[in-house]
Scaffold this motif. Sequence first.
Motif, PDB file in Angstrom:
ATOM      1  N   LEU A 193     -17.307 -23.376   9.738  1.00  0.00           N
ATOM      2  CA  LEU A 193     -17.679 -21.940   9.629  1.00  0.00           C
ATOM      3  C   LEU A 193     -17.603 -21.172   8.902  1.00  0.00           C
ATOM      4  CD1 LEU A 193     -17.359 -22.240  13.946  1.00  0.00           C
ATOM      5  CD2 LEU A 193     -18.959 -22.330  12.329  1.00  0.00           C
ATOM      6  N   ASP A 194     -16.279 -20.897   8.843  1.00  0.00           N
ATOM      7  CA  ASP A 194     -15.624 -19.577   7.500  1.00  0.00           C
ATOM      8  C   ASP A 194     -17.291 -20.164   6.525  1.00  0.00           C
ATOM      9  OD1 ASP A 194     -14.984 -17.714   9.185  1.00  0.00           O
ATOM     10  OD2 ASP A 194     -12.372 -18.041   7.838  1.00  0.00           O
ATOM     11  N   HIS A 195     -16.804 -21.661   6.140  1.00  0.00           N
ATOM     12  CA  HIS A 195     -17.550 -23.018   4.543  1.00  0.00           C
ATOM     13  C   HIS A 195     -18.954 -22.542   4.963  1.00  0.00           C
ATOM     14  CE1 HIS A 195     -18.368 -25.002   2.218  1.00  0.00           C
ATOM     15  NE2 HIS A 195     -19.693 -25.638   2.758  1.00  0.00           N
ATOM     16  N   GLU A 196     -19.307 -22.649   5.999  1.00  0.00           N
ATOM     17  CA  GLU A 196     -21.415 -22.236   6.480  1.00  0.00           C
ATOM     18  C   GLU A 196     -21.193 -21.088   6.099  1.00  0.00           C
ATOM     19  OE1 GLU A 196     -23.786 -24.431   6.524  1.00  0.00           O
ATOM     20  OE2 GLU A 196     -21.648 -25.966   6.094  1.00  0.00           O
ATOM     21  N   ILE A 197     -21.012 -19.865   6.079  1.00  0.00           N
ATOM     22  CA  ILE A 197     -20.270 -18.277   5.758  1.00  0.00           C
ATOM     23  C   ILE A 197     -20.852 -18.516   4.821  1.00  0.00           C
ATOM     24  CG2 ILE A 197     -20.436 -16.110   5.499  1.00  0.00           C
ATOM     25  CD1 ILE A 197     -19.671 -17.214   9.233  1.00  0.00           C
ATOM     26  N   ARG A 198     -19.814 -18.405   3.127  1.00  0.00           N
ATOM     27  CA  ARG A 198     -20.109 -18.450   2.087  1.00  0.00           C
ATOM     28  C   ARG A 198     -20.605 -19.349   1.572  1.00  0.00           C
ATOM     29  NH1 ARG A 198     -14.346 -18.812   4.016  1.00  0.00           N
ATOM     30  NH2 ARG A 198     -13.209 -16.416   3.456  1.00  0.00           N
ATOM     31  N   ARG A 199     -21.340 -20.356   1.969  1.00  0.00           N
ATOM     32  CA  ARG A 199     -21.763 -20.896   1.323  1.00  0.00           C
ATOM     33  C   ARG A 199     -23.601 -20.396   0.676  1.00  0.00           C
ATOM     34  NH1 ARG A 199     -26.378 -24.422   2.546  1.00  0.00           N
ATOM     35  NH2 ARG A 199     -25.107 -24.925   4.976  1.00  0.00           N
ATOM     36  N   ARG A 200     -23.918 -19.887   2.380  1.00  0.00           N
ATOM     37  CA  ARG A 200     -25.083 -19.129   2.791  1.00  0.00           C
ATOM     38  C   ARG A 200     -25.034 -17.862   1.579  1.00  0.00           C
ATOM     39  NH1 ARG A 200     -24.836 -22.145   7.654  1.00  0.00           N
ATOM     40  NH2 ARG A 200     -26.596 -22.696   8.601  1.00  0.00           N
ATOM     41  N   ILE A 201     -24.202 -16.937   1.885  1.00  0.00           N
ATOM     42  CA  ILE A 201     -23.866 -15.951   0.841  1.00  0.00           C
ATOM     43  C   ILE A 201     -24.357 -16.035  -0.565  1.00  0.00           C
ATOM     44  CG2 ILE A 201     -21.785 -14.246  -0.214  1.00  0.00           C
ATOM     45  CD1 ILE A 201     -21.708 -13.682   2.863  1.00  0.00           C
ATOM     46  N   ASP A 202     -23.788 -17.286  -0.639  1.00  0.00           N
ATOM     47  CA  ASP A 202     -24.017 -18.234  -2.362  1.00  0.00           C
ATOM     48  C   ASP A 202     -25.224 -17.965  -2.871  1.00  0.00           C
ATOM     49  OD1 ASP A 202     -22.640 -19.076  -4.815  1.00  0.00           O
ATOM     50  OD2 ASP A 202     -22.820 -20.758  -4.077  1.00  0.00           O
ATOM     51  N   VAL A 203     -26.189 -18.928  -1.693  1.00  0.00           N
ATOM     52  CA  VAL A 203     -27.674 -18.632  -1.665  1.00  0.00           C
ATOM     53  C   VAL A 203     -27.521 -17.404  -2.412  1.00  0.00           C
ATOM     54  CG1 VAL A 203     -29.954 -19.260  -1.243  1.00  0.00           C
ATOM     55  CG2 VAL A 203     -27.356 -20.831  -0.424  1.00  0.00           C
ATOM     56  N   LEU A 204     -27.792 -16.239  -2.144  1.00  0.00           N
ATOM     57  CA  LEU A 204     -27.749 -15.331  -2.453  1.00  0.00           C
ATOM     58  C   LEU A 204     -27.226 -14.236  -3.517  1.00  0.00           C
ATOM     59  CD1 LEU A 204     -27.950 -12.999   1.330  1.00  0.00           C
ATOM     60  CD2 LEU A 204     -30.132 -14.613  -0.056  1.00  0.00           C
ATOM     61  N   VAL A 205     -26.070 -14.641  -4.365  1.00  0.00           N
ATOM     62  CA  VAL A 205     -26.010 -14.745  -5.339  1.00  0.00           C
ATOM     63  C   VAL A 205     -26.003 -15.112  -6.395  1.00  0.00           C
ATOM     64  CG1 VAL A 205     -23.039 -14.419  -6.672  1.00  0.00           C
ATOM     65  CG2 VAL A 205     -23.366 -13.497  -3.727  1.00  0.00           C
ATOM     66  N   ALA A 206     -26.386 -16.482  -5.935  1.00  0.00           N
ATOM     67  CA  ALA A 206     -27.188 -17.251  -6.922  1.00  0.00           C
ATOM     68  C   ALA A 206     -28.087 -17.076  -7.224  1.00  0.00           C
ATOM     69  CB  ALA A 206     -26.972 -18.870  -6.226  1.00  0.00           C
ATOM     70  N   ARG A 207     -29.516 -16.475  -6.371  1.00  0.00           N
ATOM     71  CA  ARG A 207     -30.700 -16.018  -6.592  1.00  0.00           C
ATOM     72  C   ARG A 207     -30.314 -15.167  -7.527  1.00  0.00           C
ATOM     73  NH1 ARG A 207     -34.086 -15.353  -1.211  1.00  0.00           N
ATOM     74  NH2 ARG A 207     -33.948 -17.360  -1.148  1.00  0.00           N
ATOM     75  N   GLY A 208     -29.389 -14.225  -6.836  1.00  0.00           N
ATOM     76  CA  GLY A 208     -29.967 -12.782  -7.621  1.00  0.00           C
ATOM     77  C   GLY A 208     -29.465 -13.018  -9.978  1.00  0.00           C
ATOM     78  N   ARG A 209     -28.214 -14.286  -9.438  1.00  0.00           N
ATOM     79  CA  ARG A 209     -27.871 -15.241 -11.129  1.00  0.00           C
ATOM     80  C   ARG A 209     -29.205 -15.178 -11.925  1.00  0.00           C
ATOM     81  NH1 ARG A 209     -23.058 -17.395  -9.175  1.00  0.00           N
ATOM     82  NH2 ARG A 209     -21.255 -16.444  -8.590  1.00  0.00           N
ATOM     83  N   ASN A 210     -29.162 -16.094 -10.815  1.00  0.00           N
ATOM     84  CA  ASN A 210     -31.094 -16.420 -11.119  1.00  0.00           C
ATOM     85  C   ASN A 210     -32.312 -16.309 -11.820  1.00  0.00           C
ATOM     86  OD1 ASN A 210     -29.577 -19.466 -11.662  1.00  0.00           O
ATOM     87  ND2 ASN A 210     -30.207 -20.462  -9.452  1.00  0.00           N
ATOM     88  N   ASP A 211     -32.605 -15.132 -10.857  1.00  0.00           N
ATOM     89  CA  ASP A 211     -33.351 -14.090 -11.153  1.00  0.00           C
ATOM     90  C   ASP A 211     -33.174 -12.868 -12.221  1.00  0.00           C
ATOM     91  OD1 ASP A 211     -32.907 -11.952  -9.209  1.00  0.00           O
ATOM     92  OD2 ASP A 211     -33.766 -12.423  -7.399  1.00  0.00           O
ATOM     93  N   GLY A 212     -31.772 -13.180 -12.332  1.00  0.00           N
ATOM     94  CA  GLY A 212     -31.355 -11.626 -13.506  1.00  0.00           C
ATOM     95  C   GLY A 212     -31.254 -10.574 -12.566  1.00  0.00           C
ATOM     96  N   SER A 213     -31.202 -10.222 -11.238  1.00  0.00           N
ATOM     97  CA  SER A 213     -31.293  -9.124 -10.931  1.00  0.00           C
ATOM     98  C   SER A 213     -29.891  -8.418 -10.446  1.00  0.00           C
ATOM     99  CB  SER A 213     -31.773  -9.382  -9.649  1.00  0.00           C
ATOM    100  OG  SER A 213     -31.651  -9.907  -8.588  1.00  0.00           O
ATOM    101  N   VAL A 214     -28.662  -9.578 -10.505  1.00  0.00           N
ATOM    102  CA  VAL A 214     -27.589  -8.893 -10.611  1.00  0.00           C
ATOM    103  C   VAL A 214     -26.928  -9.618 -11.506  1.00  0.00           C
ATOM    104  CG1 VAL A 214     -27.080  -9.475  -7.878  1.00  0.00           C
ATOM    105  CG2 VAL A 214     -26.841 -10.860  -8.926  1.00  0.00           C
ATOM    106  N   VAL A 215     -25.951  -8.636 -12.415  1.00  0.00           N
ATOM    107  CA  VAL A 215     -24.805  -8.972 -13.209  1.00  0.00           C
ATOM    108  C   VAL A 215     -24.324 -10.762 -12.895  1.00  0.00           C
ATOM    109  CG1 VAL A 215     -24.215  -7.064 -13.934  1.00  0.00           C
ATOM    110  CG2 VAL A 215     -22.473  -8.006 -11.935  1.00  0.00           C
TER     111      VAL A 215
END
Length: 155
Positions: A82-104
Motif C-alpha cells: 500500500l505504501d508503494h502504491e501511494i508513492r507510485r501515485r505521488i510520483d505521477v504528480l512529481v513526474a508531471r511537474g518535471r515534464n511540464d516544467g512547473s517544478v524543479v
Amino acid sequence: MTRLPPRLVPDGPDADDPPAAQGVVTRAYGDTLSLLDQVIALEADGISGLETLFAEVIDGRDRLMLPGFGAPGLPAPEVARLDHEIRRRIDVLVARGRNDGSVVSTIRTTDVVVLLSLLAQGLPEYPGYEAAATAIALRFVESVATGVRPPLSAC
C-alpha cells in the motif's frame, strides 16, 4: 501491538483490537489512494496538482494513511504494498511537474511523501495546527515551483 494514530481511532473500547484496527487502517489507505487518483485525474500541471494534494491531505488528515507511521492490524507485506502504491501515485504528480516544467528537476517523490506524512499526522491539541500546516505546505510548494505554469492543454 502498535496503537492506532489518535486521529484514526474509532469510538469504542475495541478500537485497538486487530479486526477494528485492520478495518480502520484499510479504509484510511483506501481513502488516501482514492484522493491521489482524484488529484491525478484533474490533469492539472504538476505544481497545481501538488498544491491540491497538500490542501486535501491537510483537510482530510483525520481519515488518511500515509507512509512512515506503521499500520497496526495489517501484515507488513500489505503495508509495504500500500505504501508503494501511494508513492507510485505521488510520483505521477512529481513526474508531471518535471515534464511540464512547473517544478524543479531536483524534487523527489520522497520529499513530497515525507512532508505529506508529517502533515497528515496533525497535532489535534494545537489550535493553530491547520494554519501552520497550510503555511508549511505553501512554503514547500513555493520552494519547488519554477514559476512556469503550462497551459492546461499541455498537461
